[in-house]
Design a protein around this motif. Structure first.
Motif, PDB file in Angstrom:
ATOM      1  N   VAL A 223       1.914 -21.694 -13.425  1.00 59.73           N
ATOM      2  CA  VAL A 223       1.454 -20.299 -13.507  1.00 59.73           C
ATOM      3  C   VAL A 223       2.593 -19.304 -13.710  1.00 59.73           C
ATOM      4  O   VAL A 223       2.327 -18.129 -13.995  1.00 59.73           O
ATOM      5  N   ARG A 224       3.844 -19.738 -13.575  1.00 54.86           N
ATOM      6  CA  ARG A 224       4.965 -18.793 -13.690  1.00 54.86           C
ATOM      7  C   ARG A 224       4.919 -18.111 -15.060  1.00 54.86           C
ATOM      8  O   ARG A 224       4.617 -18.712 -16.085  1.00 54.86           O
ATOM      9  N   GLY A 225       5.218 -16.829 -15.019  1.00 50.37           N
ATOM     10  CA  GLY A 225       5.198 -16.066 -16.257  1.00 50.37           C
ATOM     11  C   GLY A 225       3.837 -15.534 -16.651  1.00 50.37           C
ATOM     12  O   GLY A 225       3.725 -14.751 -17.585  1.00 50.37           O
ATOM     13  N   THR A 226       2.807 -15.930 -15.912  1.00 50.71           N
ATOM     14  CA  THR A 226       1.459 -15.446 -16.214  1.00 50.71           C
ATOM     15  C   THR A 226       1.327 -13.989 -15.773  1.00 50.71           C
ATOM     16  O   THR A 226       1.756 -13.618 -14.678  1.00 50.71           O
ATOM     17  N   VAL A 227       0.746 -13.170 -16.624  1.00 53.23           N
ATOM     18  CA  VAL A 227       0.517 -11.766 -16.295  1.00 53.23           C
ATOM     19  C   VAL A 227      -0.889 -11.635 -15.739  1.00 53.23           C
ATOM     20  O   VAL A 227      -1.872 -11.813 -16.460  1.00 53.23           O
ATOM     21  N   LEU A 228      -0.977 -11.349 -14.446  1.00 56.38           N
ATOM     22  CA  LEU A 228      -2.267 -11.309 -13.768  1.00 56.38           C
ATOM     23  C   LEU A 228      -2.608  -9.883 -13.374  1.00 56.38           C
ATOM     24  O   LEU A 228      -1.880  -9.249 -12.608  1.00 56.38           O
ATOM     25  N   ALA A 229      -3.694  -9.377 -13.874  1.00 55.61           N
ATOM     26  CA  ALA A 229      -4.119  -8.016 -13.556  1.00 55.61           C
ATOM     27  C   ALA A 229      -4.875  -8.020 -12.237  1.00 55.61           C
ATOM     28  O   ALA A 229      -5.971  -8.569 -12.138  1.00 55.61           O
ATOM     29  N   GLN A 230      -4.282  -7.449 -11.214  1.00 57.63           N
ATOM     30  CA  GLN A 230      -4.941  -7.292  -9.931  1.00 57.63           C
ATOM     31  C   GLN A 230      -5.612  -5.917  -9.881  1.00 57.63           C
ATOM     32  O   GLN A 230      -5.558  -5.153 -10.844  1.00 57.63           O
ATOM     33  N   GLU A 231      -6.238  -5.606  -8.750  1.00 58.50           N
ATOM     34  CA  GLU A 231      -6.984  -4.353  -8.659  1.00 58.50           C
ATOM     35  C   GLU A 231      -6.076  -3.132  -8.782  1.00 58.50           C
ATOM     36  O   GLU A 231      -6.424  -2.165  -9.477  1.00 58.50           O
ATOM     37  N   LYS A 232      -4.902  -3.168  -8.149  1.00 63.01           N
ATOM     38  CA  LYS A 232      -4.048  -1.986  -8.138  1.00 63.01           C
ATOM     39  C   LYS A 232      -2.665  -2.208  -8.740  1.00 63.01           C
ATOM     40  O   LYS A 232      -1.864  -1.280  -8.796  1.00 63.01           O
ATOM     41  N   TYR A 233      -2.384  -3.435  -9.169  1.00 60.81           N
ATOM     42  CA  TYR A 233      -1.073  -3.708  -9.750  1.00 60.81           C
ATOM     43  C   TYR A 233      -1.147  -4.956 -10.610  1.00 60.81           C
ATOM     44  O   TYR A 233      -2.140  -5.695 -10.575  1.00 60.81           O
ATOM     45  N   THR A 234      -0.091  -5.173 -11.392  1.00 59.08           N
ATOM     46  CA  THR A 234       0.017  -6.384 -12.207  1.00 59.08           C
ATOM     47  C   THR A 234       0.929  -7.367 -11.494  1.00 59.08           C
ATOM     48  O   THR A 234       2.013  -6.998 -11.029  1.00 59.08           O
TER      49      THR A 234
ATOM     50  N   GLU B 129       0.830  -1.208   0.000  1.00 55.75           N
ATOM     51  CA  GLU B 129       0.000   0.000   0.000  1.00 55.75           C
ATOM     52  C   GLU B 129       0.867   1.262   0.000  1.00 55.75           C
ATOM     53  O   GLU B 129       0.578   2.223  -0.723  1.00 55.75           O
ATOM     54  N   LEU B 130       1.921   1.268   0.805  1.00 57.31           N
ATOM     55  CA  LEU B 130       2.750   2.464   0.942  1.00 57.31           C
ATOM     56  C   LEU B 130       3.668   2.680  -0.263  1.00 57.31           C
ATOM     57  O   LEU B 130       3.887   3.809  -0.690  1.00 57.31           O
ATOM     58  N   VAL B 131       4.223   1.600  -0.806  1.00 56.81           N
ATOM     59  CA  VAL B 131       5.100   1.718  -1.974  1.00 56.81           C
ATOM     60  C   VAL B 131       4.274   1.960  -3.239  1.00 56.81           C
ATOM     61  O   VAL B 131       4.657   2.713  -4.119  1.00 56.81           O
ATOM     62  N   ASN B 132       3.127   1.288  -3.321  1.00 59.79           N
ATOM     63  CA  ASN B 132       2.198   1.440  -4.446  1.00 59.79           C
ATOM     64  C   ASN B 132       2.858   1.129  -5.792  1.00 59.79           C
ATOM     65  O   ASN B 132       2.862   1.961  -6.711  1.00 59.79           O
ATOM     66  N   PRO B 133       3.410  -0.079  -5.954  1.00 56.21           N
ATOM     67  CA  PRO B 133       4.057  -0.430  -7.218  1.00 56.21           C
ATOM     68  C   PRO B 133       3.020  -0.716  -8.309  1.00 56.21           C
ATOM     69  O   PRO B 133       1.856  -1.004  -8.011  1.00 56.21           O
ATOM     70  N   THR B 134       3.451  -0.654  -9.553  1.00 53.85           N
ATOM     71  CA  THR B 134       2.557  -1.007 -10.655  1.00 53.85           C
ATOM     72  C   THR B 134       2.724  -2.483 -11.036  1.00 53.85           C
ATOM     73  O   THR B 134       1.818  -3.073 -11.613  1.00 53.85           O
ATOM     74  N   ILE B 135       3.893  -3.054 -10.699  1.00 60.24           N
ATOM     75  CA  ILE B 135       4.163  -4.463 -11.001  1.00 60.24           C
ATOM     76  C   ILE B 135       4.740  -5.137  -9.760  1.00 60.24           C
ATOM     77  O   ILE B 135       5.648  -4.598  -9.127  1.00 60.24           O
ATOM     78  N   ILE B 136       4.213  -6.309  -9.415  1.00 60.07           N
ATOM     79  CA  ILE B 136       4.781  -7.117  -8.334  1.00 60.07           C
ATOM     80  C   ILE B 136       5.206  -8.453  -8.915  1.00 60.07           C
ATOM     81  O   ILE B 136       4.398  -9.161  -9.528  1.00 60.07           O
ATOM     82  N   VAL B 137       6.477  -8.787  -8.725  1.00 56.26           N
ATOM     83  CA  VAL B 137       7.009 -10.078  -9.155  1.00 56.26           C
ATOM     84  C   VAL B 137       7.132 -10.952  -7.918  1.00 56.26           C
ATOM     85  O   VAL B 137       7.876 -10.622  -6.989  1.00 56.26           O
ATOM     86  N   THR B 138       6.384 -12.046  -7.883  1.00 63.62           N
ATOM     87  CA  THR B 138       6.483 -12.955  -6.740  1.00 63.62           C
ATOM     88  C   THR B 138       7.560 -13.987  -7.007  1.00 63.62           C
ATOM     89  O   THR B 138       7.639 -14.557  -8.090  1.00 63.62           O
ATOM     90  N   LEU B 139       8.382 -14.231  -6.002  1.00 63.62           N
ATOM     91  CA  LEU B 139       9.494 -15.169  -6.102  1.00 63.62           C
ATOM     92  C   LEU B 139       9.202 -16.366  -5.205  1.00 63.62           C
ATOM     93  O   LEU B 139       9.408 -16.311  -4.001  1.00 63.62           O
ATOM     94  N   GLY B 140       8.669 -17.426  -5.778  1.00 59.85           N
ATOM     95  CA  GLY B 140       8.366 -18.611  -4.990  1.00 59.85           C
ATOM     96  C   GLY B 140       6.885 -18.859  -4.809  1.00 59.85           C
ATOM     97  O   GLY B 140       6.040 -18.009  -5.099  1.00 59.85           O
ATOM     98  N   ARG B 141       6.605 -20.050  -4.278  1.00 62.29           N
ATOM     99  CA  ARG B 141       5.232 -20.529  -4.141  1.00 62.29           C
ATOM    100  C   ARG B 141       4.424 -19.732  -3.126  1.00 62.29           C
ATOM    101  O   ARG B 141       3.294 -19.317  -3.394  1.00 62.29           O
ATOM    102  N   LEU B 142       4.993 -19.507  -1.940  1.00 59.44           N
ATOM    103  CA  LEU B 142       4.241 -18.865  -0.866  1.00 59.44           C
ATOM    104  C   LEU B 142       3.826 -17.447  -1.247  1.00 59.44           C
ATOM    105  O   LEU B 142       2.679 -17.048  -1.040  1.00 59.44           O
ATOM    106  N   ALA B 143       4.755 -16.687  -1.796  1.00 63.95           N
ATOM    107  CA  ALA B 143       4.453 -15.305  -2.174  1.00 63.95           C
ATOM    108  C   ALA B 143       3.340 -15.262  -3.213  1.00 63.95           C
ATOM    109  O   ALA B 143       2.416 -14.438  -3.128  1.00 63.95           O
TER     110      ALA B 143
END
Length: 219
Positions: free
Chosen positions: A177-188, A149-163
């Motif tokens: 699912v790796r490499g899938t581009v998922l549009a979330q409410e406030k970021y990709t 919320e505070l950083v407010n990035p436009t893209i989040i890259v998750t590294l690993g299963r848990l994230a």
């Protein structure tokens, strides 16, 4: 018997009132609700996380590992948990996994590591990375959400299963699912493998390269 006692007590109160005693209205004490909101600045959020003792990991950790990087970052990387090296230094993504992540950012995305923001779901190292307790992850998760919320990035890259699972609410295997581009409410959201996975499986570097090229195309 109870009514008789009440009548006698009331009589005594009236007698005391006639003698000059005064009675005031007393409001019933009501305990205020605790403030469960998290601080609205990274500095105060980090300070609260460093003093956190909400789960058992606080008893075995060496240091809390909070997120680091630019607060104006357009790209945010989120891993699963701190490494042993992170635990000893208090810094995120150090050691061999940190070196790989730095190369991923600077050589592929062609941006400086300090220009992105990097964090983990867990802020303390777990004793068994293969079976991280959901209780630990649930406890730390609000810190991560506040960081986002505070950083407010436009893209989040998750590294690993848990994230990936926590930020997508999807339990699908990472390899599907790796490499899938998922549009979330406030970021990709774009999931990929963790650098630790690449240390064990060097052949997966090609897949991560493909994923990061998608990230680069979106920047």
């Amino acid at each position: 018997m109870k009514n008789l006692k009440n009548a006698l007590l009331l009589r005594q109160l009236y007698q005391k009132k006639q003698l000059g005693y005064k009675y005031t209205s007393v409001s019933v004490y009501k305990e205020s609700e605790p403030d469960l909101s998290l601080p609205n600045s990274i500095e105060n959020l980090k300070k609260q996380a460093l003093a956190c003792h909400l789960c058992m990991l606080s008893k075995v950790r060496e240091k809390v590992v909070f997120g680091q990087g630019s607060l104006n970052a357009k790209v945010m990387f989120v891993g699963d948990e701190p490494s042993a090296s992170d635990d000893s230094t208090g810094k995120v993504f150090t050691g061999r996994s940190g070196e790989i992540l730095t190369k991923m950012i600077e050589n592929v995305l062609e941006i400086k590591r300090e220009d992105v923001y990097i964090s983990n779901v867990l802020k303390c190292k777990s004793s068994n990375p293969q079976e991280i307790s959901p209780a630990y992850a649930h406890t730390c998760y609000p810190y991560l959400l506040k960081e986002i919320e505070l950083v407010n990035p436009t893209i989040i890259v998750t590294l690993g299963r848990l994230a990936y699972q926590y930020l997508s609410n999807d339990d699908s295997p990472l390899e599907k699912v790796r490499g899938t581009v998922l549009a979330q409410e406030k970021y990709t959201l774009i999931p990929t493998y963790h650098p630790n996975y690449l240390l064990r499986n060097p052949s997966a570097k090609k897949s991560v390269l493909e994923d990061l090229l998608k990230v680069k195309g979106l920047i």
